[in-house]
Design a protein around this motif. Sequence first.
Motif, mmCIF file in Angstrom:
data_model
loop_
_atom_site.group_PDB
_atom_site.id
_atom_site.type_symbol
_atom_site.label_atom_id
_atom_site.label_comp_id
_atom_site.label_asym_id
_atom_site.label_seq_id
_atom_site.Cartn_x
_atom_site.Cartn_y
_atom_site.Cartn_z
ATOM 1 N N PRO A 164 0.832 -1.219 0.000
ATOM 2 C CA PRO A 164 0.000 0.000 0.000
ATOM 3 C C PRO A 164 0.861 1.262 0.000
ATOM 4 C CG PRO A 164 -0.684 -1.553 1.717
ATOM 5 C CD PRO A 164 0.631 -2.029 1.202
ATOM 6 N N ASP A 165 0.227 2.384 -0.307
ATOM 7 C CA ASP A 165 0.964 3.639 -0.471
ATOM 8 C C ASP A 165 0.746 4.652 0.637
ATOM 9 O OD1 ASP A 165 2.126 2.894 -2.883
ATOM 10 O OD2 ASP A 165 0.406 3.571 -4.052
ATOM 11 N N ARG A 166 -0.270 4.489 1.469
ATOM 12 C CA ARG A 166 -0.649 5.558 2.382
ATOM 13 C C ARG A 166 -0.451 5.140 3.834
ATOM 14 N NH1 ARG A 166 -5.123 9.979 1.895
ATOM 15 N NH2 ARG A 166 -4.544 9.702 -0.293
ATOM 16 N N GLY A 167 0.154 6.023 4.634
ATOM 17 C CA GLY A 167 0.325 5.706 6.048
ATOM 18 C C GLY A 167 1.345 6.605 6.709
ATOM 19 N N VAL A 209 17.864 -0.048 20.742
ATOM 20 C CA VAL A 209 18.052 1.182 21.510
ATOM 21 C C VAL A 209 17.917 2.362 20.554
ATOM 22 C CG1 VAL A 209 19.615 2.528 22.948
ATOM 23 C CG2 VAL A 209 19.537 0.039 23.178
ATOM 24 N N LEU A 210 16.968 3.229 20.812
ATOM 25 C CA LEU A 210 16.676 4.344 19.924
ATOM 26 C C LEU A 210 17.443 5.583 20.358
ATOM 27 C CD1 LEU A 210 12.809 3.901 19.582
ATOM 28 C CD2 LEU A 210 14.613 2.961 18.139
ATOM 29 N N GLY A 211 18.256 6.129 19.446
ATOM 30 C CA GLY A 211 18.977 7.361 19.723
ATOM 31 C C GLY A 211 18.234 8.578 19.225
ATOM 32 N N ARG A 212 17.527 8.422 18.087
ATOM 33 C CA ARG A 212 16.773 9.525 17.509
ATOM 34 C C ARG A 212 15.632 8.945 16.689
ATOM 35 N NH1 ARG A 212 19.988 14.172 14.318
ATOM 36 N NH2 ARG A 212 21.068 14.109 16.321
ATOM 37 N N VAL A 213 14.491 9.661 16.674
ATOM 38 C CA VAL A 213 13.304 9.190 15.972
ATOM 39 C C VAL A 213 12.672 10.366 15.228
ATOM 40 C CG1 VAL A 213 11.005 8.166 16.198
ATOM 41 C CG2 VAL A 213 12.851 7.399 17.706
ATOM 42 N N TYR A 214 12.214 10.112 14.005
ATOM 43 C CA TYR A 214 11.456 11.107 13.245
ATOM 44 C C TYR A 214 10.194 10.428 12.732
ATOM 45 C CZ TYR A 214 10.108 14.265 9.454
ATOM 46 O OH TYR A 214 9.412 15.108 8.628
ATOM 47 N N ALA A 215 9.045 11.084 12.897
ATOM 48 C CA ALA A 215 7.772 10.536 12.420
ATOM 49 C C ALA A 215 7.232 11.402 11.294
ATOM 50 C CB ALA A 215 6.760 10.471 13.563
ATOM 51 N N GLY A 216 6.606 10.766 10.310
ATOM 52 C CA GLY A 216 6.028 11.502 9.193
ATOM 53 C C GLY A 216 4.947 10.686 8.512
ATOM 54 N N GLN A 217 4.392 11.230 7.430
ATOM 55 C CA GLN A 217 3.355 10.533 6.674
ATOM 56 C C GLN A 217 3.779 10.388 5.223
ATOM 57 O OE1 GLN A 217 0.049 12.809 4.705
ATOM 58 N NE2 GLN A 217 0.064 13.934 6.667
ATOM 59 N N THR A 218 3.147 9.442 4.549
ATOM 60 C CA THR A 218 3.429 9.232 3.130
ATOM 61 C C THR A 218 2.141 8.907 2.388
ATOM 62 O OG1 THR A 218 4.657 7.912 1.512
ATOM 63 C CG2 THR A 218 3.946 6.781 3.513
ATOM 64 N N THR A 219 2.044 9.382 1.148
ATOM 65 C CA THR A 219 0.987 8.964 0.239
ATOM 66 C C THR A 219 1.606 8.276 -0.981
ATOM 67 O OG1 THR A 219 0.992 11.156 -0.809
ATOM 68 C CG2 THR A 219 -0.619 10.777 0.966
ATOM 69 N N HIS A 220 2.901 8.052 -0.927
ATOM 70 C CA HIS A 220 3.621 7.403 -2.027
ATOM 71 C C HIS A 220 4.428 6.205 -1.536
ATOM 72 C CE1 HIS A 220 2.876 11.503 -3.595
ATOM 73 N NE2 HIS A 220 2.705 10.871 -4.735
ATOM 74 N N GLY A 221 4.007 5.603 -0.444
ATOM 75 C CA GLY A 221 4.650 4.406 0.050
ATOM 76 C C GLY A 221 6.126 4.588 0.323
ATOM 77 N N LEU A 222 6.905 3.587 -0.053
ATOM 78 C CA LEU A 222 8.335 3.597 0.229
ATOM 79 C C LEU A 222 9.090 4.650 -0.580
ATOM 80 C CD1 LEU A 222 7.428 0.755 1.337
ATOM 81 C CD2 LEU A 222 9.722 -0.012 0.817
ATOM 82 N N GLN A 223 8.476 5.161 -1.652
ATOM 83 C CA GLN A 223 9.137 6.198 -2.439
ATOM 84 C C GLN A 223 9.417 7.437 -1.590
ATOM 85 O OE1 GLN A 223 10.083 5.557 -5.558
ATOM 86 N NE2 GLN A 223 9.068 3.569 -5.589
ATOM 87 N N ARG A 224 8.641 7.645 -0.549
ATOM 88 C CA ARG A 224 8.829 8.810 0.320
ATOM 89 C C ARG A 224 10.209 8.823 0.962
ATOM 90 N NH1 ARG A 224 9.822 12.905 2.101
ATOM 91 N NH2 ARG A 224 8.747 14.182 3.642
ATOM 92 N N LEU A 225 10.805 7.652 1.132
ATOM 93 C CA LEU A 225 12.094 7.563 1.808
ATOM 94 C C LEU A 225 13.251 8.071 0.962
ATOM 95 C CD1 LEU A 225 11.750 4.066 3.535
ATOM 96 C CD2 LEU A 225 11.300 6.326 4.509
ATOM 97 N N ASP A 226 13.032 8.227 -0.346
ATOM 98 C CA ASP A 226 14.114 8.709 -1.215
ATOM 99 C C ASP A 226 14.621 10.077 -0.762
ATOM 100 O OD1 ASP A 226 14.507 6.606 -2.953
ATOM 101 O OD2 ASP A 226 12.915 7.236 -4.305
ATOM 102 N N ALA A 227 13.690 10.993 -0.472
ATOM 103 C CA ALA A 227 14.092 12.333 -0.044
ATOM 104 C C ALA A 227 14.818 12.276 1.287
ATOM 105 C CB ALA A 227 12.868 13.240 0.058
ATOM 106 N N HIS A 228 14.354 11.433 2.188
ATOM 107 C CA HIS A 228 14.983 11.331 3.509
ATOM 108 C C HIS A 228 16.371 10.706 3.426
ATOM 109 C CE1 HIS A 228 11.620 12.902 5.567
ATOM 110 N NE2 HIS A 228 10.829 11.867 5.396
#
Length: 281
Positions: free
Chosen positions: A49-52, A63-82
């Motif tokens: 799916p693409d949305r979430g 062990v989490l050192g840093r966390v960022y939360a966001g949304q996507t309407t393009h699925g895994l493609q959103r991670l390219d910019a990040h």
Amino acid sequence: MIYLTTMTMQLIDNDPDGIRICRVEGESLVTVVVPRDKLAAAKKLPDLPDRGVYYLLDEDHGVLGRVYAGQTTHGLQRLDAHRTQKLFWNKAVMFLDSDNNIDRDVLDSLEATAIDYVRVHGSYETDNIETPSPRMNPYKEQRVEELHASILFRMRVLGYDLDRKESAHVVASSAVFHTKKNGVHATGRYNPDTGRFVVLADSEIGLDRPIIKNQGAIDARMKLFAGESSKAKLEDDVEFTSPSAAAVFVLGGSQNGWTEWVNDYGQTLDYVYRNKEHMDE
């Protein structure tokens, strides 16, 4: 009464540390765990799916050192910019569904809920500076709460507890700290009197990522590993003026050594040496 939840997990290429796809029986939400270095392969997976919403994690064995939360309407493609704009993360966890199950109102409210949660919970840092304020549709509020509860449950099952608080332990001045980010295993010691950090011999050095804005780390790499690429092993101890310079030398990119180096209790260097509340105990 025994309450059961059935979660299935698919390991892509049979790699337990690689891409994972998780589903919970009776729920349409799909969880996809993507190591940073596996993003290209993950984007080729069909029928996701693409949305979430998603989390970018700087994590070391849970062990989490840093966390960022966001949304996507393009699925895994959103991670390219990040991948180019945010250098801290080594793993992404995405929670995806179809447009029919997560509409625009639900998605905006779910993202705001996820961001607000990581800003006030846990012992990690977050790149989310502000919480969005979308209008919460009162008829969809229950749906948002149910989705967020499922996401928190799945994160805990996967070993990423967003509620985790670091517990206090007595740490010797000679304690060894480590990082295992991006498959690079390195150890070191911090000297609180001088502020300097020593990367210990036999540490792995990841040479495939260029160093950003740290001349000391650049010079050390050039001196020790000129002409080499990929990964190397340190033959002797090397001292740096700060924990961050040491982390950059080991991992490349731009690193916060105060949150990158952790001890055997999962405590960050920042918590052990700079947390005033802990220091007063």
